[in-house]
Design a protein around this motif. Structure first.
Motif, PDB file in Angstrom:
ATOM      1  N   ALA A 280       0.815  -1.227   0.000  1.00 36.96           N
ATOM      2  CA  ALA A 280       0.000   0.000   0.000  1.00 36.96           C
ATOM      3  C   ALA A 280       0.843   1.269   0.000  1.00 36.96           C
ATOM      4  CB  ALA A 280      -0.962  -0.004   1.185  1.00 36.96           C
ATOM      5  N   GLY A 281       1.850   1.320   0.861  1.00 41.74           N
ATOM      6  CA  GLY A 281       2.676   2.520   0.938  1.00 41.74           C
ATOM      7  C   GLY A 281       3.362   2.839  -0.381  1.00 41.74           C
ATOM      8  N   GLN A 282       3.798   1.812  -1.075  1.00 46.30           N
ATOM      9  CA  GLN A 282       4.459   2.016  -2.366  1.00 46.30           C
ATOM     10  C   GLN A 282       3.449   2.448  -3.435  1.00 46.30           C
ATOM     11  OE1 GLN A 282       6.853  -1.362  -3.440  1.00 46.30           O
ATOM     12  NE2 GLN A 282       7.691  -0.357  -5.246  1.00 46.30           N
ATOM     13  N   ILE A 283       2.230   1.891  -3.387  1.00 48.87           N
ATOM     14  CA  ILE A 283       1.181   2.320  -4.318  1.00 48.87           C
ATOM     15  C   ILE A 283       0.871   3.799  -4.104  1.00 48.87           C
ATOM     16  CG2 ILE A 283      -1.247   2.054  -4.972  1.00 48.87           C
ATOM     17  CD1 ILE A 283      -0.973  -0.923  -4.128  1.00 48.87           C
ATOM     18  N   VAL A 284       0.688   4.185  -2.852  1.00 50.55           N
ATOM     19  CA  VAL A 284       0.386   5.584  -2.524  1.00 50.55           C
ATOM     20  C   VAL A 284       1.507   6.496  -2.995  1.00 50.55           C
ATOM     21  CG1 VAL A 284       0.067   7.213  -0.611  1.00 50.55           C
ATOM     22  CG2 VAL A 284      -1.194   5.047  -0.625  1.00 50.55           C
ATOM     23  N   GLN A 285       2.743   6.126  -2.725  1.00 51.25           N
ATOM     24  CA  GLN A 285       3.871   6.959  -3.139  1.00 51.25           C
ATOM     25  C   GLN A 285       3.957   7.059  -4.654  1.00 51.25           C
ATOM     26  OE1 GLN A 285       5.727   8.788  -0.892  1.00 51.25           O
ATOM     27  NE2 GLN A 285       6.233   9.819  -2.798  1.00 51.25           N
ATOM     28  N   TRP A 286       3.765   5.938  -5.341  1.00 53.08           N
ATOM     29  CA  TRP A 286       3.786   5.931  -6.810  1.00 53.08           C
ATOM     30  C   TRP A 286       2.722   6.885  -7.358  1.00 53.08           C
ATOM     31  CZ3 TRP A 286       0.015   3.199 -10.015  1.00 53.08           C
ATOM     32  CH2 TRP A 286       0.301   3.268 -11.381  1.00 53.08           C
ATOM     33  N   LEU A 287       1.519   6.828  -6.788  1.00 49.72           N
ATOM     34  CA  LEU A 287       0.452   7.712  -7.253  1.00 49.72           C
ATOM     35  C   LEU A 287       0.753   9.173  -6.932  1.00 49.72           C
ATOM     36  CD1 LEU A 287      -2.614   5.495  -6.423  1.00 49.72           C
ATOM     37  CD2 LEU A 287      -1.787   6.133  -8.691  1.00 49.72           C
ATOM     38  N   ARG A 288       1.283   9.434  -5.760  1.00 45.62           N
ATOM     39  CA  ARG A 288       1.631  10.820  -5.420  1.00 45.62           C
ATOM     40  C   ARG A 288       2.694  11.360  -6.377  1.00 45.62           C
ATOM     41  NH1 ARG A 288      -0.824  12.414  -0.818  1.00 45.62           N
ATOM     42  NH2 ARG A 288      -1.229  10.889   0.812  1.00 45.62           N
ATOM     43  N   ASP A 289       3.695  10.553  -6.685  1.00 46.26           N
ATOM     44  CA  ASP A 289       4.778  10.984  -7.576  1.00 46.26           C
ATOM     45  C   ASP A 289       4.322  11.087  -9.025  1.00 46.26           C
ATOM     46  OD1 ASP A 289       6.457  10.996  -5.387  1.00 46.26           O
ATOM     47  OD2 ASP A 289       7.435   9.090  -5.892  1.00 46.26           O
ATOM     48  N   ALA A 290       3.582  10.084  -9.488  1.00 47.95           N
ATOM     49  CA  ALA A 290       3.252   9.994 -10.911  1.00 47.95           C
ATOM     50  C   ALA A 290       2.028  10.799 -11.309  1.00 47.95           C
ATOM     51  CB  ALA A 290       3.020   8.518 -11.290  1.00 47.95           C
TER      52      ALA A 290
END
Length: 146
Positions: A130-140
């Motif tokens: 989840a944390g990586q999904i959230v970070q990916w979405l925030r960045d991308a």
């Protein structure tokens, strides 16, 4: 005024300025527009959300036989709880809607795709926490503004 597709009935809704999206309900079926979990979509529902939602749509292309997909499913729900209503989360079963998966060039699962203003803006294959999904979405996506 943003347009939001109801995940329950597919109706197009407008959220007036000043009204919190978190509490908005569909004008047609009265279901909440955001439920803190991914919407299950078929091919037609996916097309409707891609073309009509004003907010970014992140879709998890998955299948029931896929072990990594099953491992990522609860993580995808956690990401939805963290980012809705900034982003709409949805799932599409590639076995139930193979034509939709093929139309979007899905060659491996799980694959997440982000759509904004009717077009693909990001893609990521492989299971993620989840944390990586959230970070990916925030960045991308979210860094681009909504």
């Amino acid at each position: 005024m943003p347009q939001i597709v109801c995940p329950a009935c597919g109706a197009i809704n407008r959220i007036p300025p000043g009204k919190p999206a978190e509490t908005a309900r569909c004008g047609k079926c009265r279901e909440p527009l955001f439920q803190g979990r991914p919407a299950d979509l078929d091919g037609a529902g996916l097309a409707r959300h891609i073309t009509r939602d004003s907010i970014p749509l992140v879709v998890d292309f998955w299948a029931d036989w896929c072990g990594p997909c099953k491992m990522m499913a609860p993580e995808f729900v956690k990401a939805a709880q963290a980012l809705e209503p900034l982003v709409r989360f949805a799932k599409l079963d590639t076995e139930a809607a193979p034509e939709a998966a093929a139309a979007h060039g899905i060659r491996s699962i799980p694959t997440m795709m982000v759509f904004r203003n009717g077009r693909e803006v990001a893609r990521q294959s492989g299971a993620m926490p989840a944390g990586q999904i959230v970070q990916w979405l925030r960045d991308a996506v979210l860094a681009l503004g909504s």
